[in-house]
Scaffold this motif. Sequence first.
Motif, short mmCIF file in Angstrom:
data_model
loop_
_atom_site.label_atom_id
_atom_site.label_comp_id
_atom_site.label_asym_id
_atom_site.label_seq_id
_atom_site.Cartn_x
_atom_site.Cartn_y
_atom_site.Cartn_z
N ASP A 1 0.76 -1.17 -0.02
CA ASP A 1 0.07 0.06 -0.10
C ASP A 1 0.82 1.25 -0.01
O ASP A 1 0.20 2.37 -0.10
N GLN A 2 2.20 0.99 -0.13
CA GLN A 2 2.95 2.33 -0.01
C GLN A 2 3.74 2.36 -1.24
O GLN A 2 4.40 3.20 -1.60
N ILE A 3 3.36 1.57 -2.27
CA ILE A 3 4.06 1.67 -3.64
C ILE A 3 2.81 2.69 -4.51
O ILE A 3 1.73 2.12 -4.20
N ASP A 4 3.29 3.25 -5.56
CA ASP A 4 2.36 3.99 -6.21
C ASP A 4 1.41 2.97 -7.01
O ASP A 4 1.98 2.02 -7.35
N SER A 5 0.17 3.76 -7.37
CA SER A 5 -0.56 2.92 -8.20
C SER A 5 -0.29 2.55 -9.42
O SER A 5 0.37 3.54 -10.16
N LEU A 6 -0.20 1.31 -9.92
CA LEU A 6 0.43 1.06 -11.27
C LEU A 6 -0.55 1.67 -12.24
O LEU A 6 -0.18 2.04 -13.37
N TYR A 7 -1.95 2.06 -11.95
CA TYR A 7 -2.72 2.64 -13.00
C TYR A 7 -2.14 3.83 -13.42
O TYR A 7 -2.54 4.60 -14.42
N GLU A 8 -1.21 4.65 -12.75
CA GLU A 8 -0.66 6.07 -12.94
C GLU A 8 0.27 5.74 -14.24
O GLU A 8 0.71 6.80 -15.09
N THR A 9 0.87 4.52 -14.51
CA THR A 9 1.62 4.17 -15.65
C THR A 9 1.17 3.32 -16.71
O THR A 9 1.28 3.63 -17.79
N ILE A 10 0.28 2.18 -16.34
CA ILE A 10 -0.14 1.27 -17.46
C ILE A 10 -1.22 0.69 -16.92
O ILE A 10 -1.62 0.51 -15.62
N GLU A 11 -2.22 0.44 -17.79
CA GLU A 11 -3.55 -0.20 -17.29
C GLU A 11 -3.32 -1.71 -16.90
O GLU A 11 -3.07 -2.54 -17.85
N PRO A 12 -3.44 -1.74 -15.60
CA PRO A 12 -3.28 -3.27 -14.97
C PRO A 12 -3.84 -4.36 -15.86
O PRO A 12 -3.16 -5.43 -16.20
N ASP A 13 -5.13 -4.14 -16.07
CA ASP A 13 -6.11 -5.30 -16.62
C ASP A 13 -5.69 -5.31 -18.17
O ASP A 13 -5.42 -6.67 -18.59
N ALA A 14 -5.20 -4.36 -18.73
CA ALA A 14 -4.49 -4.71 -20.11
C ALA A 14 -3.20 -5.22 -20.10
O ALA A 14 -2.81 -6.35 -21.03
N LEU A 15 -2.56 -4.85 -19.22
CA LEU A 15 -1.04 -5.75 -19.02
C LEU A 15 -1.35 -7.11 -18.77
O LEU A 15 -0.63 -8.18 -19.55
N ASP A 16 -2.23 -7.35 -17.88
CA ASP A 16 -2.57 -8.95 -17.45
C ASP A 16 -2.89 -9.81 -18.59
O ASP A 16 -2.82 -10.65 -19.06
N ALA A 17 -3.91 -8.89 -19.67
CA ALA A 17 -4.70 -9.80 -20.74
C ALA A 17 -3.44 -9.95 -21.69
O ALA A 17 -3.59 -10.85 -22.46
#
Length: 142
Positions: A48-64
């Motif tokens: 919870d201290q790590i920046d949101s991945l959403y600020e860089t890349i769409e996590p669902d797209a990365l996973d897909a």
Amino acid sequence: MSGPLDSPNGIHYDSDRERYTVEYDRVRDTPSIQLIVAIAEIEGRNIDQIDSLYETIEPDALDAVFRESSTAAVERNDHLSFVYNGREVTVWADGRIDIGLTETERQRLSSGNDASEDDIGECDETREEGEESGERDESTEE
């Protein structure tokens, strides 16, 4: 846990390449979650201290793109590189994530300050503390 490690989570440090590598199971794991967990472990912080991945890349797209059923990506050995949380990250279609050192970690290692590989993760903790107090000089004691 800070610094280069060989952890139960599959994180390994390669000093020649100045990269951490985490391997994940493409059937069971998602690269977005594995990336966040790996960076948290490398830096000795909670997720919870790590920046949101959403600020860089769409996590669902990365996973897909890198899910197990995406055989085309594996056959071509595709990868995706981006900068996240101050680190160069490359996600590989074979179930591997390479995580580069931060600039602070590189400077500390190249300066010859007797920094051992076990001290690398502590660089980010020092940087974060300085940012919170508004100070940039790591040598300033409070």
